[in-house]
Design an enzyme around this catalytic site. Structure first.
Site, short mmCIF file in Angstrom:
data_model
loop_
_atom_site.label_atom_id
_atom_site.label_comp_id
_atom_site.label_asym_id
_atom_site.label_seq_id
_atom_site.Cartn_x
_atom_site.Cartn_y
_atom_site.Cartn_z
N HIS A 101 -3.65 -4.66 3.80
CA HIS A 101 -2.61 -5.47 4.42
C HIS A 101 -2.53 -6.82 3.71
O HIS A 101 -3.57 -7.45 3.47
CB HIS A 101 -2.92 -5.69 5.90
CG HIS A 101 -1.97 -6.64 6.56
ND1 HIS A 101 -0.60 -6.52 6.43
CD2 HIS A 101 -2.18 -7.73 7.34
CE1 HIS A 101 -0.02 -7.49 7.12
NE2 HIS A 101 -0.96 -8.25 7.66
N HIS A 103 0.32 -10.47 3.05
CA HIS A 103 1.62 -11.15 3.24
C HIS A 103 2.10 -11.61 1.86
O HIS A 103 2.57 -12.73 1.72
CB HIS A 103 1.47 -12.36 4.16
CG HIS A 103 0.90 -12.05 5.50
ND1 HIS A 103 0.28 -13.00 6.29
CD2 HIS A 103 0.88 -10.90 6.22
CE1 HIS A 103 -0.12 -12.44 7.43
NE2 HIS A 103 0.23 -11.16 7.41
N ASP A 126 7.92 5.92 -10.26
CA ASP A 126 6.56 6.41 -10.54
C ASP A 126 5.65 6.28 -9.32
O ASP A 126 5.06 7.25 -8.85
CB ASP A 126 5.91 5.56 -11.65
CG ASP A 126 6.48 5.81 -13.03
OD1 ASP A 126 7.14 6.85 -13.23
OD2 ASP A 126 6.25 4.95 -13.91
N HIS A 166 6.95 -9.41 9.03
CA HIS A 166 5.50 -9.56 9.00
C HIS A 166 4.95 -9.49 7.57
O HIS A 166 4.63 -10.52 6.99
CB HIS A 166 4.86 -8.51 9.91
CG HIS A 166 3.37 -8.60 9.98
ND1 HIS A 166 2.60 -7.80 10.77
CD2 HIS A 166 2.50 -9.40 9.32
CE1 HIS A 166 1.32 -8.11 10.62
NE2 HIS A 166 1.24 -9.07 9.75
N TYR A 220 0.79 12.20 -15.44
CA TYR A 220 0.46 10.94 -16.10
C TYR A 220 -1.04 10.65 -16.09
O TYR A 220 -1.75 11.02 -15.16
CB TYR A 220 1.18 9.79 -15.38
CG TYR A 220 0.95 8.45 -16.00
CD1 TYR A 220 1.69 8.06 -17.10
CD2 TYR A 220 -0.03 7.61 -15.52
CE1 TYR A 220 1.47 6.84 -17.69
CE2 TYR A 220 -0.26 6.38 -16.11
CZ TYR A 220 0.48 6.00 -17.20
OH TYR A 220 0.25 4.80 -17.77
ZN LIG Z 1 -0.46 -9.83 8.82
#
Ligand SMILES: [Zn+2]
Length: 234
Positions: A101, A103, A126, A166, A220
């Site tokens: 995760h 930002h 790709d 978010h 690939y």
């Molecule tokens: Zn967050």
């Protein structure tokens, strides 16, 4: 836990710790805003970053081991505040071995605008095989972020979702693969944004996206064992 299992878990803690440095290196995080987790293979456990610890201060020993309900089994500190979202993904996607995760700024700008990133360059074909989709707006505190991630990515080729208003969540067969998807997501988010400053951006033709995705995922890279999405780009 056997000695072998102990050694494997310690290696995984070191790996997840080291992958957090990659978030910094690629400019995906400010302060402590991003996190990486890995499923402990063959168990109902995951390794994740402790909450609020700066990336420079992270050590393998500080990493948290918790079950897939977020209950801490190893580690002195509280787990990342995003632990519930990571755990939800592992509970509902047996194929996922790593979750990231961030930002990261360009990708999160698309999330703030609530707009999928159109598959307009071959590098996107790709890695993502499609547009990078927008997931629902969801607040932290229950399973709604996890539900939004799984609901958006189920049946989708993209390993990245832009959660509306978010930021980015990525998934992979391993934590390293999920980190790679987060790096590539930010890269294409920036490129397609820059392209839009020059004029209209055309999505690639679907048949070309299909060809790119098939070749990259299946042909690939180097021959086994590092072939495919995790292999180095040359
Ligand atoms: Zn967050």
């Amino acid at each position: 836990m056997t000695t072998t299992e102990r050694a494997a878990l310690d290696r995984l803690k070191a790996e997840v710790c080291a992958l957090h440095a990659e978030l910094l290196r690629w400019g995906l995080v400010a302060w402590t805003s991003g996190n990486v987790s890995a499923r402990v293979p063959g168990s109902e456990l995951m390794v994740i970053k402790p909450s609020g610890v700066s990336y420079e201060e992270l050590t393998p020993d500080l990493m948290i081991v918790c079950d897939l309900d977020g209950k801490v089994l190893e580690g002195e500190l509280s787990p990342s505040s995003d632990t519930a979202a990571h755990a939800y993904v592992y509970r509902h996607r047996a194929d996922v071995g790593g979750v990231v995760h961030t930002h990261s700024p360009y990708a999160t700008a698309w999330a703030a605008a609530g707009e999928p990133i159109p598959c307009a360059i071959t590098a996107m074909g790709d890695e993502f095989g499609d547009d990078i989709p927008i997931g629902p707006f969801a607040l932290i505190g229950d399973d709604s972020i996890g539900q939004g991630i799984v609901g958006t990515l189920d049946g989708h080729r993209s390993p990245a979702v832009l959660m509306r208003g978010h930021g980015v969540f990525t998934i992979g067969a391993s934590a390293k693969a999920a980190v790679k998807a987060a790096v590539m997501c930010e890269d294409v988010a920036r490129t397609v944004h820059l392209a839009r400053q020059l004029g209209q951006v055309q999505r690639l033709q679907q048949q070309h996206i299909d060809q790119l995705y098939d070749r990259y995922q299946n042909v690939y890279g180097q021959a086994a064992p590092t072939a495919g999405p995790e292999g180095a780009r040359a």
